[in-house]
Structures are given as C-alpha cells and as structure tokens.
Design a protein around this motif. Structure first.
Motif: not given
Length: 456
Positions: A133-144, A157-162
């Motif tokens: 969900p963290a990747i999906q959220l940030a990816s939704s900002w692309q273009g804006r 360290h899961s945050g490092q994966v994100v």
C-alpha cells in the motif's frame, strides 16, 4: 542543501507521534526539512496505538498507513497450545524464580522452529504488509508530484524496500538511513536457514541506494566493509528547542544531591551497582543523596537497593511523558547513564545520552568503559565514566560540597555539546543530498566479503 526548495519523499516507517521513543529522530528530520522550505511528503506506518489513519490533518502531507502483522492465525494456535500446556503443569511444577533461566528445552525451541517460523513469515520484518500500500500510494502521485530525491529511515527495514522500489519507479536518487544496520547487525540473530535469503535480499535492496546515513562510527565501519558508496555519520543528537523554557528551572531538591536515571534497567546488562556501593560507602553523608529512577519495570533496582542497604536513598517512580522527563533532567544535579557492561555493546549510543547532553547536567556513565558513548562523555568533559565505587564516591563527595555551597551543581558550558545538536547533524544530511543531486548518477553494488565492488 540546494538553494531552491526540493521535493523530498520521506519513507519513515516510524514517525511520531505514532512511533516508539527510538524514532524521535525521524520526526525531527521531517520537521527540519519542512522548516527549511522543502516540499516533503512522508509515508509512515499507523501503529495499533495510532488514533488516526490516512492523511494526518495536523501534519500536512504525512500519510500513516495501516498494517496487520502476518501469521496471526498460526500465532493464535501456538498461544492456545502454550496456555493449555501451562495450565496442565502449573499445579505440579513450581514457577521459576524471577530472572531465572528458561529450561533448556524451551531455549532450544525458541532458537529453533519458533524463530524459523517467525523470521520466515515476518520477512523482512513484521511490518511487511505495509510495503504494497505504501508503494501504491506514492505511485499514485506520478504525473502530479515528482520527488527530487527519496530518503528512507529504518528500522523497520520494510521501509527500505518501499524506498528502493519507489526510487526505481520515479527514477530518482535514494538515500538509506540505517539507525540499526540491516546487514551485519551484531544484535539480531537470524535462523541459519533464513539468514542466506535475508542477507541476499538486503544486499539486493540496498544496492540500489546512492548513499547511506548511519548514527554510529561502528555502523559506518561495518557498512564500509560491504559497500563503496558514500556513508555519512549523523549522530542522533538533541534539539535545543526541547529545553526552551527550562533554562532556569529550580532544582528537584535544593538540599540533597539528586541523581536521576531515565529509562529501563536490564539486570546483567545495565547495572547501577557501582553507584549504589559508592553511596553506601559515604556513611553518614549518604543522607544527603537522593536517587530517582524512572522506572523499574522488572523490580531489579528495588531488589538491589535492599541488597546493598540504601533504600533510604533511592526512589522509584513511574515512567512519565517525554516533556516531563526533560524537565526532570534539567532539574537534576547528576544524570545517570547505565550502559551495557559487555563491550559487545560499545557500538551502541543510547539516544538518552544526547538527551542528557542537551540537558547540560553532569553525567555519570556506568557500564563498559570503552566504545563511542563512553568516549563522548569522557572526551567532552561531560562527566565521569567509571565502574569503580571508590572513584564514584570521590565524585559524589566533591559534588556534595558544591551542592552545599551553591544549592545546585552548575550547568555544563553552553557550547560544550553544540556539535551534537540535531540541526548540525541534519545539516550534514543536507550536504549529502546536495552532493548526490549535483554529482553524476550511478550506484555501487553491495558486495559479499572478498568480492570487488563495481559501479553500474
């Protein structure tokens, strides 16, 4: 830092106010960038104690994402079996004494199948479910909205994966801050069947970073053995603003020399025995000593005071909010730091030490006489590093004389701890960001020991 404002994507994992005490740094770093005029979007985990989830209205552009720990069903079954077994044996077997070692069978099981299951399911850590969900959220900002740089701080360290995956998606540099090492962490044992997969995964993930930030010299040295990338040392430090309004607070006790310990005492690791023996050796003078411990969760401090016979000099209090403990630390005469006795902990610098430095009160450091934390106290004349009761007694006698004359021990010199201010430490990070954004791109692969590092 570049003159123009930057767009920074901060993958924090833990972020106050919904974070453990060890993550105070991340909130301060987020605040530092925002106050510097940068456009920061922060993604963090909504811990179970969180009041709100999603976008936090009190923190613009901070997004807390919920997670659910994996393996809950199996854990429930295991707990049910454990409770059942305990209920059958309680009547026939006496309970082990507090602090007594576990039976050999239980220890083997804990180091075997239990750890194998836990580390396999919770891979790379128990916060794994927030990655997608963290990747999906940030990816939704692309273009804006497009970040200029991605900065992550862990653990978890899961945050490092994100951050790693978002850096590939956005095509921008990424800096990984390791408050605890992910590879080569000497304080976390992994199951032999999990370790090769874990280390390979960590190496692959971190190989995409353009640079690293660590909080101890030992971490810099360990990480330097497996990477050729820039590694910046940025201490946790303290924030002078935390002590605003506390400059002229009255002492806790104008008559008795007051020693304060804030934090948890771990029997066999963090041990106040040398201080207690020094107090006992004062004889009649000990009536002018007062020790306050916030707190004593395992009862070891109370037991030790009874054993040495100084109950009249020690008070145990409940833990209090950070704002209150900062006031207490400013009001104290001496601040007690209990570090690990074992030099194996020499690479750990407790965040509490920097808090003590910010309080500008004399420090008594017990435990290992070597390592970074001891060197900071000793080399900057912040106090005494010792486990010798006689040496500590001499310190107390001298302090009692000053206390009797002045009513309070003087503050440390105002500039003594300036270089440990968070602002100065964060400016180092700003410099690293500026260098990376102004330099040629390209990453350096993390290598296994003995393998030549190469640029890609």
């Amino acid at each position: 830092m570049a003159q123009k404002p930057l767009r920074i994507l901060f993958v924090s994992g833990f972020l106050p106010p919904h974070a453990p005490i060890g993550a105070v740094r991340t909130g301060k770093l987020d605040e530092h960038w925002r106050n510097s005029g940068h456009d920061v979007r922060t993604v963090a985990i909504a811990l179970p104690s969180s009041i709100s989830r999603g976008k936090d209205p009190s923190h613009p552009n901070v997004y807390y994402l919920p997670y659910e720990a994996p393996g809950r069903f199996i854990t429930k079954i295991k707990s049910a079996f454990k409770r059942s077994g305990q209920s059958q044996t309680t009547a026939s077997a006496p309970a082990p004494a507090q602090g007594a070692p576990s039976p050999a069978g239980a220890s083997i099981a804990k180091l075997g199948l239990t750890d194998l299951y836990r580390q396999a399911v919770l891979f790379p850590d128990k916060y794994r479910p927030w990655i997608k969900p963290a990747i999906q959220l940030a990816s939704s900002w692309q273009g804006r909205w497009q970040p200029d740089i991605i900065y992550s701080s862990g653990p978890p360290h899961s945050g490092q994966v994100v951050a790693s995956r978002l850096a590939l998606r956005f095509g921008v540099p990424w800096i990984a801050e390791l408050r605890d090492l992910w590879i080569g962490d000497p304080y976390f044992d992994r199951h032999p069947l999990i370790k090769p997969f874990h280390d390979r995964f960590a190496e692959t993930t971190l190989s995409r970073a353009h640079g690293f930030v660590v909080v101890t010299n030992e971490a810099r040295e360990r990480l330097g053995k497996i990477t050729g990338k820039p590694i910046l040392l940025s201490y946790n430090g303290y924030d002078p603003k935390d002590y605003e309004g506390l400059e002229d607070v009255a002492p806790i006790d104008p008559a008795r020399l007051t020693i304060v310990h804030a934090g948890t005492i771990y029997p066999g690791r963090r041990d106040p025995t040398p201080l207690f023996k020094a107090i006992a050796a004062l004889g009649e003078q000990r009536k002018n000593i007062r020790c306050l411990f916030y707190s004593d969760t395992n009862g070891s401090v109370a037991a030790l005071t009874r054993q040495i016979g100084i109950e009249d000099c020690v008070e145990i209090r409940d833990a209090v909010p950070r704002t209150e403990i900062l006031r207490v630390e400013r009001q104290a005469d001496i601040l007690l730091e209990c570090r690990w006795i074992d030099p194996a902990g020499d690479g750990v610098i407790p965040g509490k030490l920097f808090e003590y430095i910010g309080a500008r009160r004399p420090i008594l450091s017990l435990g290992s006489l070597t390592g970074e934390a001891a060197a900071i106290v000793r080399d900057n004349n912040f106090g005494l590093v010792s486990n010798d009761p006689e040496e500590i007694t001499a310190m107390l006698v001298q302090a009692l004389a000053v206390k009797s004359r002045l009513g309070r021990l003087p503050d440390q010199a105002g500039d003594a701890g300036d270089r440990f201010c968070r602002g100065i430490q964060f400016e180092k990070i700003d410099g690293l960001i500026q260098n990376l954004l102004g330099s040629a791109t390209g990453t350096v692969q993390i290598a296994r020991p003995g393998r030549v590092l190469s640029k890609v």
